[in-house]
Design an enzyme around this catalytic site. Structure first.
Site, PDB file in Angstrom:
ATOM      1  N   ASP A  66       0.885  -1.186   0.059  1.00  0.00           N
ATOM      2  CA  ASP A  66       0.052  -0.039  -0.088  1.00  0.00           C
ATOM      3  C   ASP A  66       0.937   1.162   0.030  1.00  0.00           C
ATOM      4  O   ASP A  66       0.511   2.296  -0.048  1.00  0.00           O
ATOM      5  CB  ASP A  66      -1.200  -0.012   1.206  1.00  0.00           C
ATOM      6  CG  ASP A  66      -0.208   0.022   2.621  1.00  0.00           C
ATOM      7  OD1 ASP A  66       0.878  -0.046   2.808  1.00  0.00           O
ATOM      8  OD2 ASP A  66      -1.210  -0.043   3.641  1.00  0.00           O
ATOM      9  N   SER A  67       2.101   1.093  -0.132  1.00  0.00           N
ATOM     10  CA  SER A  67       3.043   2.256  -0.122  1.00  0.00           C
ATOM     11  C   SER A  67       2.809   2.744  -1.603  1.00  0.00           C
ATOM     12  O   SER A  67       3.369   4.061  -1.841  1.00  0.00           O
ATOM     13  CB  SER A  67       4.627   1.843  -0.341  1.00  0.00           C
ATOM     14  OG  SER A  67       4.939   0.449  -0.991  1.00  0.00           O
ATOM     15  N   ASP A  76      -0.829  -6.178   0.131  1.00  0.00           N
ATOM     16  CA  ASP A  76      -1.201  -5.433   1.333  1.00  0.00           C
ATOM     17  C   ASP A  76      -2.886  -5.525   1.518  1.00  0.00           C
ATOM     18  O   ASP A  76      -3.577  -5.134   0.754  1.00  0.00           O
ATOM     19  CB  ASP A  76      -0.732  -4.218   1.455  1.00  0.00           C
ATOM     20  CG  ASP A  76       0.628  -3.874   2.217  1.00  0.00           C
ATOM     21  OD1 ASP A  76       0.859  -4.661   3.010  1.00  0.00           O
ATOM     22  OD2 ASP A  76       1.208  -3.048   1.902  1.00  0.00           O
ATOM     23  N   LYS A 120      -0.906  -9.439   3.595  1.00  0.00           N
ATOM     24  CA  LYS A 120      -0.086  -8.941   4.802  1.00  0.00           C
ATOM     25  C   LYS A 120      -1.128  -7.851   5.633  1.00  0.00           C
ATOM     26  O   LYS A 120      -1.904  -7.007   4.825  1.00  0.00           O
ATOM     27  CB  LYS A 120       1.121  -8.252   4.215  1.00  0.00           C
ATOM     28  CG  LYS A 120       1.782  -7.401   5.317  1.00  0.00           C
ATOM     29  CD  LYS A 120       3.379  -6.934   4.777  1.00  0.00           C
ATOM     30  CE  LYS A 120       3.553  -5.750   3.897  1.00  0.00           C
ATOM     31  NZ  LYS A 120       3.169  -4.514   4.538  1.00  0.00           N
ATOM     32  N   GLU A 170      -1.178  -5.310   8.891  1.00  0.00           N
ATOM     33  CA  GLU A 170      -0.315  -4.636  10.078  1.00  0.00           C
ATOM     34  C   GLU A 170      -1.062  -4.630  11.276  1.00  0.00           C
ATOM     35  O   GLU A 170      -2.204  -4.461  11.419  1.00  0.00           O
ATOM     36  CB  GLU A 170      -0.202  -3.171   9.618  1.00  0.00           C
ATOM     37  CG  GLU A 170       0.262  -2.683   8.203  1.00  0.00           C
ATOM     38  CD  GLU A 170       0.680  -1.288   7.993  1.00  0.00           C
ATOM     39  OE1 GLU A 170       0.156  -0.396   8.883  1.00  0.00           O
ATOM     40  OE2 GLU A 170       0.824  -0.859   6.789  1.00  0.00           O
ATOM     41  N   GLU A 190       9.295  -3.407  10.354  1.00  0.00           N
ATOM     42  CA  GLU A 190       9.825  -2.614   9.845  1.00  0.00           C
ATOM     43  C   GLU A 190      10.193  -1.654  10.759  1.00  0.00           C
ATOM     44  O   GLU A 190       9.815  -1.221  12.044  1.00  0.00           O
ATOM     45  CB  GLU A 190       8.764  -1.703   9.130  1.00  0.00           C
ATOM     46  CG  GLU A 190       8.923  -0.343   8.562  1.00  0.00           C
ATOM     47  CD  GLU A 190       7.949   0.195   7.387  1.00  0.00           C
ATOM     48  OE1 GLU A 190       6.929  -0.750   7.129  1.00  0.00           O
ATOM     49  OE2 GLU A 190       8.220   1.222   7.073  1.00  0.00           O
TER      50      GLU A 190
END
Ligand code: KIV
Length: 270
Positions: free
Chosen positions: A51-52, A90, A118, A120, A187
């Site tokens: 999602d960057s 993501d 993925k 978070e 991260e």
């Protein structure tokens, strides 16, 4: 486009074998078919449709505006170009806030071509991890600096520097492994904490800004090519000085990860 494929499709078993043999693997973000082809042909084992993309493609100042529709579109693009890497995608901000959303949205990413999703978070994603694992969807748990929580954290800061916070991250990583996570991504944590977590877990650990001791390294493609507007400490520009253009830069990254010359001391946090 390059046409050389990975000699065999990368699976979770491949990654676990690399870890168990004490070797390293390389991961890179990809958002389109062309770069998916170049990166997978250069030997990158995991392509992350991150999602960057909200920051490096769409120009936002965080990942929060990224939608499920954005993610599905870019996963489909990456799948078309991929030559044998494992595709990780993501789940974007608020797409796994409830159990039903988690299952439905993870299924959409898998249908689009992802092979692992993925999420978070720490302990609070344990239940979602278990639900997904039980239904055959592999999970990567993303801990440490979790950019979707930037407004709670107060900025893009290193996490786990104090002993108490480090202990919580270690315990939650073990909980997520027990809940069925197949991979952990760390991260921006101190290198010693990343090392402790990597040796404590059986599953592979991917690091970004987490020092040299994790099982794998990941970079954002635009950082690797030196075209991101900001350059965090853990970033290295692999294009500068490389005579073989973008494919050469990505090959250098893969080789540096496998020979353990990246990340170097200057890319680590204490
Ligand atoms: O979205 C992304 O690109 C990521 C990496 C920074 C690991 O999550």
């Amino acid at each position: 486009m390059s046409t050389q494929a990975q000699s065999k499709n990368v699976t979770l078993t491949t990654l676990q074998k690399i870890k168990d043999a004490g070797q390293k693997f390389a991961c890179l973000t990809a958002y389109d078919a062309c770069f998916a082809d170049i990166a997978s042909s250069a030997g990158v084992e995991v392509l992350l449709v991150g999602d960057s993309l909200g920051m490096v493609l769409q120009g936002h100042d965080s990942t929060l505006p990224v939608t499920m529709a954005d993610m599905v579109y870019h996963v489909e693009c990456v799948k078309r170009g991929n030559k044998g890497a494992l595709i990780m995608a993501d789940l974007p901000f608020m797409s796994y806030a409830s159990e039903s959303q988690t299952l439905e949205n993870a299924a959409s990413l898998m249908r689009a071509g992802a092979q692992i999703v993925k999420l978070e978070g720490g302990a609070w994603i344990a239940n979602s991890t278990k639900l997904l694992a039980e239904r055959g969807i592999p999970v990567c748990a993303h801990m440490g600096l979790t950019p979707q929580s930037v407004n709670r954290i107060g900025g893009f800061y290193v996490q786990g520097r104090d002993t108490e916070q480090a202990q919580v991250i270690l315990e939650e990583a073990l909980l997520l492994q027990d809940s069925g996570a197949n991979i952990l991504l760390l991260e921006c944590v101190p290198r010693n904490l990343a090392k402790t977590i990597t040796v404590s877990l059986e599953i592979p650990v991917i690091g970004i800004g987490a020092g040299p001791d994790t099982t794998a390294q990941i970079m954002v493609l635009h950082d690797l090519l030196g075209v991101s507007p900001i350059t965090p400490k853990f970033v290295k520009n692999f294009l500068v000085g490389n005579n073989n253009g973008i494919p050469g830069a990505i090959e250098s990254f893969v080789s540096a990860v496998k020979t353990e010359t990246f990340p170097a001391e200057e890319h680590c946090f204490d």
